[in-house]
Design an enzyme around this catalytic site. Structure first.
Site, PDB file in Angstrom:
ATOM      1  N   GLU A  88       0.920  -1.072   0.090  1.00  0.00           N
ATOM      2  CA  GLU A  88       0.047   0.031  -0.128  1.00  0.00           C
ATOM      3  C   GLU A  88       0.979   1.224  -0.175  1.00  0.00           C
ATOM      4  OE1 GLU A  88      -4.000   0.830   2.077  1.00  0.00           O
ATOM      5  OE2 GLU A  88      -2.454   1.318   3.334  1.00  0.00           O
ATOM      6  N   ASP A 138      -3.442  10.793   8.416  1.00  0.00           N
ATOM      7  CA  ASP A 138      -2.111  10.459   8.928  1.00  0.00           C
ATOM      8  C   ASP A 138      -1.667  11.086  10.118  1.00  0.00           C
ATOM      9  OD1 ASP A 138      -1.683   8.876   6.703  1.00  0.00           O
ATOM     10  OD2 ASP A 138      -1.093  10.802   5.139  1.00  0.00           O
TER      11      ASP A 138
END
Length: 268
Positions: A49, A60
């Site tokens: 990924e 994130d």
């Protein structure tokens, strides 16, 4: 058969789960990034990924935010990321590759052009982290046109309708988020209802389930497989090694090799 479908079929025959590391393309630079990806694959990663460097990434935590900044400081662009993907695909023709990114990055390219470029470089699947289920059509139409599998996230607080829609719409695999919040190894807690979510997703015949967020130890990989998922995604723990050793490339590769081997061993 598509690469992710082939992978999960092969792993089922071997009675193994999938280990899928996440890294940001071009972190810490273009040349080292390719060596990092090679190391991950050669030491047991079943699929990858990959993220495109972006200045304002969604979901994130600080570790992956720092990876984005390292790549951007090194001069990485979207074009450079596609260049690197071309190199990865030519080296590993059967490796399943998924992208994890934000909608703004896709919009910046133009939706059709983005998916066209993904197809040209051999990307298998795309997960857009901030794409709501109710607003996916313009993306999935182009994904289908260029034979890209569109992946969707099942959040830990998903209601029954959301679970059903994710199961019906996601392709390639289902991304099950361990907990609410952003990525990171600091919070390794998982929601209490994950086993139930897995059961409900399977009841709606969802594609194979990969669990991500906070997975950094082999024991966690073993534990998530016990609740019925098909594999584990590890992002922050992988990127943390790059962060720690990016000024010492050989040490970085050695640590990543050891980490990947241990995480993959936990899937058997």
């Amino acid at each position: 058969m598509r690469r992710f479908d082939t992978l999960f079929s092969q792993l089922q025959q071997k009675q193994q789960g999938a280990f899928v590391p996440f890294v940001t393309l071009c972190d810490p630079n273009l040349a080292q990034s390719f060596e990092i990806i090679q190391t991950l694959v050669e030491n047991g990663a079943d699929a990858l990924e990959l993220g495109f460097p972006f200045s304002d990434p969604m979901l994130d935590g600080p570790v992956i935010q720092a990876a984005n900044q390292r790549a951007l400081v090194a001069g990485c662009s979207t074009d450079a990321s596609f260049q690197l993907l071309t190199q990865v695909r030519s080296t590993y023709p059967t490796l399943p590759i998924s992208l994890l990114l934000c909608a703004n990055l896709v919009y910046a390219q133009g939706i059709e052009r983005f998916y066209q470029r993904c197809a040209e470089v051999g990307v298998d699947a795309v997960l857009i982290a901030d794409l709501p289920l109710f607003a996916h059509r313009e993306f999935t139409v182009m994904a289908e046109k260029y034979s890209i599998q569109q992946v969707f996230i099942c959040p830990p607080n998903a209601c029954e309708d959301t679970i059903k829609r994710v199961a019906q719409q996601t392709q390639g695999y289902t991304y099950l988020v361990s907990r609410s919040g952003v990525t990171g190894v600091e919070n390794q807690q998982s929601a209490d209802n994950l086993k139930t979510l897995v059961e409900r997703l399977k009841a709606y015949q969802a594609p194979p389930i990969l669990q991500g967020f906070g997975i950094s130890q082999p024991q966690q990989v073993s534990d998530v497989l016990k609740i019925g998922v098909n594999g584990a995604i590890s992002g922050s723990a992988t990127v943390q090694i790059i962060e720690k050793y990016h000024h010492d490339p050989q040490a970085c590769l050695a640590e990543l090799a050891q980490f990947t081997q241990k995480m993959k061993q936990a899937t058997t």
